[in-house]
Design a protein around this motif. Sequence first.
Motif, mmCIF file in Angstrom:
data_model
loop_
_atom_site.group_PDB
_atom_site.id
_atom_site.type_symbol
_atom_site.label_atom_id
_atom_site.label_comp_id
_atom_site.label_asym_id
_atom_site.label_seq_id
_atom_site.Cartn_x
_atom_site.Cartn_y
_atom_site.Cartn_z
ATOM 1 N N ASP A 77 2.679 -5.560 3.653
ATOM 2 C CA ASP A 77 2.056 -6.604 4.469
ATOM 3 C C ASP A 77 1.605 -6.058 5.825
ATOM 4 O OD1 ASP A 77 1.109 -9.160 4.884
ATOM 5 O OD2 ASP A 77 3.020 -9.947 5.605
ATOM 6 N N GLY A 78 1.030 -4.862 5.809
ATOM 7 C CA GLY A 78 0.483 -4.262 7.019
ATOM 8 C C GLY A 78 1.469 -3.496 7.873
ATOM 9 N N ARG A 79 2.741 -3.412 7.451
ATOM 10 C CA ARG A 79 3.756 -2.725 8.245
ATOM 11 C C ARG A 79 4.332 -1.553 7.465
ATOM 12 N NH1 ARG A 79 9.426 -5.364 10.566
ATOM 13 N NH2 ARG A 79 10.084 -3.550 11.788
ATOM 14 N N ASP A 80 4.369 -0.387 8.083
ATOM 15 C CA ASP A 80 4.939 0.799 7.454
ATOM 16 C C ASP A 80 6.461 0.663 7.433
ATOM 17 O OD1 ASP A 80 5.768 3.289 6.602
ATOM 18 O OD2 ASP A 80 4.348 4.406 7.858
ATOM 19 N N ILE A 81 7.018 0.606 6.219
ATOM 20 C CA ILE A 81 8.465 0.426 6.080
ATOM 21 C C ILE A 81 9.144 1.693 5.564
ATOM 22 C CG2 ILE A 81 8.180 -2.039 5.659
ATOM 23 C CD1 ILE A 81 8.812 -1.478 2.693
ATOM 24 N N SER A 82 8.409 2.802 5.519
ATOM 25 C CA SER A 82 8.896 4.024 4.877
ATOM 26 C C SER A 82 10.209 4.519 5.452
ATOM 27 C CB SER A 82 7.854 5.139 4.988
ATOM 28 O OG SER A 82 6.579 4.681 4.622
ATOM 29 N N ILE A 84 10.031 2.119 -3.010
ATOM 30 C CA ILE A 84 9.261 0.992 -2.482
ATOM 31 C C ILE A 84 10.187 -0.070 -1.887
ATOM 32 C CG2 ILE A 84 7.831 -0.974 -3.200
ATOM 33 C CD1 ILE A 84 6.397 1.031 -5.081
ATOM 34 N N VAL A 85 11.319 -0.328 -2.537
ATOM 35 C CA VAL A 85 12.263 -1.313 -1.998
ATOM 36 C C VAL A 85 13.300 -0.654 -1.088
ATOM 37 C CG1 VAL A 85 11.961 -2.889 -3.935
ATOM 38 C CG2 VAL A 85 13.782 -1.177 -4.023
ATOM 39 N N ARG A 86 13.098 0.636 -0.810
ATOM 40 C CA ARG A 86 13.913 1.410 0.117
ATOM 41 C C ARG A 86 15.380 1.549 -0.311
ATOM 42 N NH1 ARG A 86 13.106 2.651 5.195
ATOM 43 N NH2 ARG A 86 15.105 3.677 4.757
ATOM 44 N N LEU A 87 15.596 1.628 -1.633
ATOM 45 C CA LEU A 87 16.890 2.080 -2.115
ATOM 46 C C LEU A 87 16.971 3.598 -2.007
ATOM 47 C CD1 LEU A 87 17.454 -0.197 -5.241
ATOM 48 C CD2 LEU A 87 18.391 -0.445 -2.942
ATOM 49 N N LEU A 88 15.805 4.233 -1.950
ATOM 50 C CA LEU A 88 15.689 5.665 -1.671
ATOM 51 C C LEU A 88 14.701 5.834 -0.530
ATOM 52 C CD1 LEU A 88 15.335 7.142 -5.280
ATOM 53 C CD2 LEU A 88 17.358 7.305 -3.809
ATOM 54 N N GLU A 89 14.960 6.803 0.333
ATOM 55 C CA GLU A 89 14.030 7.089 1.423
ATOM 56 C C GLU A 89 13.077 8.196 1.002
ATOM 57 O OE1 GLU A 89 13.926 8.125 6.200
ATOM 58 O OE2 GLU A 89 15.674 7.202 5.268
ATOM 59 N N PRO A 90 11.775 7.977 1.118
ATOM 60 C CA PRO A 90 10.805 8.985 0.666
ATOM 61 C C PRO A 90 10.934 10.304 1.414
ATOM 62 C CG PRO A 90 9.736 6.867 1.116
ATOM 63 C CD PRO A 90 11.130 6.772 1.644
ATOM 64 N N THR A 91 10.671 11.388 0.708
ATOM 65 C CA THR A 91 10.595 12.699 1.334
ATOM 66 C C THR A 91 9.312 12.816 2.151
ATOM 67 O OG1 THR A 91 11.821 13.656 -0.523
ATOM 68 C CG2 THR A 91 10.623 15.182 0.900
ATOM 69 N N SER A 139 15.112 1.605 9.697
ATOM 70 C CA SER A 139 16.563 1.605 9.582
ATOM 71 C C SER A 139 17.007 0.400 8.753
ATOM 72 C CB SER A 139 17.197 1.542 10.968
ATOM 73 O OG SER A 139 16.923 0.281 11.576
ATOM 74 N N GLN A 140 18.249 0.421 8.291
ATOM 75 C CA GLN A 140 18.768 -0.696 7.517
ATOM 76 C C GLN A 140 18.744 -1.990 8.329
ATOM 77 O OE1 GLN A 140 19.510 -0.635 4.235
ATOM 78 N NE2 GLN A 140 18.692 1.444 4.354
ATOM 79 N N ARG A 141 18.967 -1.886 9.627
ATOM 80 C CA ARG A 141 18.913 -3.078 10.486
ATOM 81 C C ARG A 141 17.491 -3.629 10.537
ATOM 82 N NH1 ARG A 141 20.466 -3.205 16.955
ATOM 83 N NH2 ARG A 141 20.006 -5.428 17.292
ATOM 84 N N GLU A 142 16.507 -2.740 10.656
ATOM 85 C CA GLU A 142 15.112 -3.180 10.705
ATOM 86 C C GLU A 142 14.649 -3.721 9.358
ATOM 87 O OE1 GLU A 142 13.144 -0.162 13.999
ATOM 88 O OE2 GLU A 142 13.697 0.648 12.029
ATOM 89 N N ARG A 198 0.860 -1.192 0.000
ATOM 90 C CA ARG A 198 0.000 0.000 0.000
ATOM 91 C C ARG A 198 0.898 1.245 0.000
ATOM 92 N NH1 ARG A 198 -4.949 0.109 3.925
ATOM 93 N NH2 ARG A 198 -5.851 -0.898 2.091
ATOM 94 N N VAL A 199 0.761 2.049 -1.027
ATOM 95 C CA VAL A 199 1.536 3.277 -1.171
ATOM 96 C C VAL A 199 0.574 4.455 -1.051
ATOM 97 C CG1 VAL A 199 2.991 4.635 -2.727
ATOM 98 C CG2 VAL A 199 3.231 2.138 -2.653
ATOM 99 N N ARG A 200 0.905 5.399 -0.179
ATOM 100 C CA ARG A 200 0.019 6.543 0.044
ATOM 101 C C ARG A 200 0.819 7.847 0.032
ATOM 102 N NH1 ARG A 200 -2.948 3.436 -1.270
ATOM 103 N NH2 ARG A 200 -4.894 2.648 -0.349
ATOM 104 N N ASP A 201 0.416 8.745 -0.875
ATOM 105 C CA ASP A 201 0.959 10.115 -0.958
ATOM 106 C C ASP A 201 2.481 10.126 -0.996
ATOM 107 O OD1 ASP A 201 -1.688 11.174 -0.817
ATOM 108 O OD2 ASP A 201 -1.645 10.904 1.356
ATOM 109 N N LEU A 202 3.055 9.187 -1.710
ATOM 110 C CA LEU A 202 4.515 9.051 -1.750
ATOM 111 C C LEU A 202 5.126 10.205 -2.543
ATOM 112 C CD1 LEU A 202 6.532 6.923 -0.695
ATOM 113 C CD2 LEU A 202 6.540 5.931 -2.989
ATOM 114 N N ALA A 203 6.166 10.798 -1.997
ATOM 115 C CA ALA A 203 6.823 11.937 -2.650
ATOM 116 C C ALA A 203 8.327 11.837 -2.474
ATOM 117 C CB ALA A 203 6.305 13.253 -2.079
#
Length: 326
Positions: free
Chosen positions: A75-80, A61-68, A83-86, A10-15
């Motif tokens: 799967d129900g978890r906000d990954i925006s 989406i795959v977190r190679l970039l961090e959204p502004t 951290s890299q460890r998480e 689920r992607v919402r208002d991604l910038a």
Amino acid sequence: MTTTPQPLLRVRDLAMSFPGRRARSAPVRAVDGVSFDVAAGETLGLVGESGCGKSTTGRMIVRLLEPTAGSVTYDGRDISHLSQRELKPLRKELQMVFQDPHSSLNPRQTVARIISDPLMVQGSSAADARKRTAELMELVGLIPEHIDRYPHEFSGGQAQRIGIARSLATGPRLVVADEPVSALDVSVQAQIVNLMGRLQQELGLAYLFIAHDLSVVKRVCDRVAVMYLGRIVEIGPKERVYAAPAHPYTRALLSAVPLPDPAAERARERITLLGDPPSPAAPPPGCSFHPRCPKAQAICRTEAPPLRVATPGETRQVACHFPEAA
């Protein structure tokens, strides 16, 4: 009462904004408020002209970039902003296939090392990782005996199969495919598209399929999202978008797709857009498409249209003040 299953993504208002080239120049808004869902086992096509923000969206989406701004929920978890460890335990479920197969593969590593690296990172032993690599090579149509060769010893199509095998190594549920066939010959494109379709059926994968070739997207996707200047301007089931596009930009894109019937190709209307897309560093006010739109009116120049249902009773959405009638 039936409940709607939760989407896998689920992607919402991604910038995403990048700093301007000069110290005081305006930031470049590569992605500007994108929202969509991807269900488990579904393929969503993300299409648009070069520079519209498709690849940037996939990398966030795959977190190679961090959204502004905005959120990515997997799967129900906000990954925006994990951290890299998480993120490490989630990496095995979120993978990416890149556009240029040779530039995305380390030329100094063997195929065995390239495919097995994700497994080793996740804790597999060297012996188990090598065995799994041979299985993956066979799965994607490569000869396992070539496991110790280097990328330059393979053709473009074979190299892309290596990239696909690497993305499958950890058993992902979602694969972001960023222009996976655009760098390949046309005859090889069909082979890779067929391979990805077979893998989806066998492994239950979900795809975000990023492309600019609408004929390829029509073949592989369940739904289509059309991007223009960092925003989604139309999204809906493939059949509806292709049969009756509601946004003028979508109509223009589809009019440029060649038809196999010469008579139909000569008879159809070809829509030519004026000028080039505006700079994301200085987007026009109102609807970002209005400088090139043949239907633009006064409201289009001052008010940005929201993404809303195009026709009552259907799921397709369009961001246009004057959408085409179905």
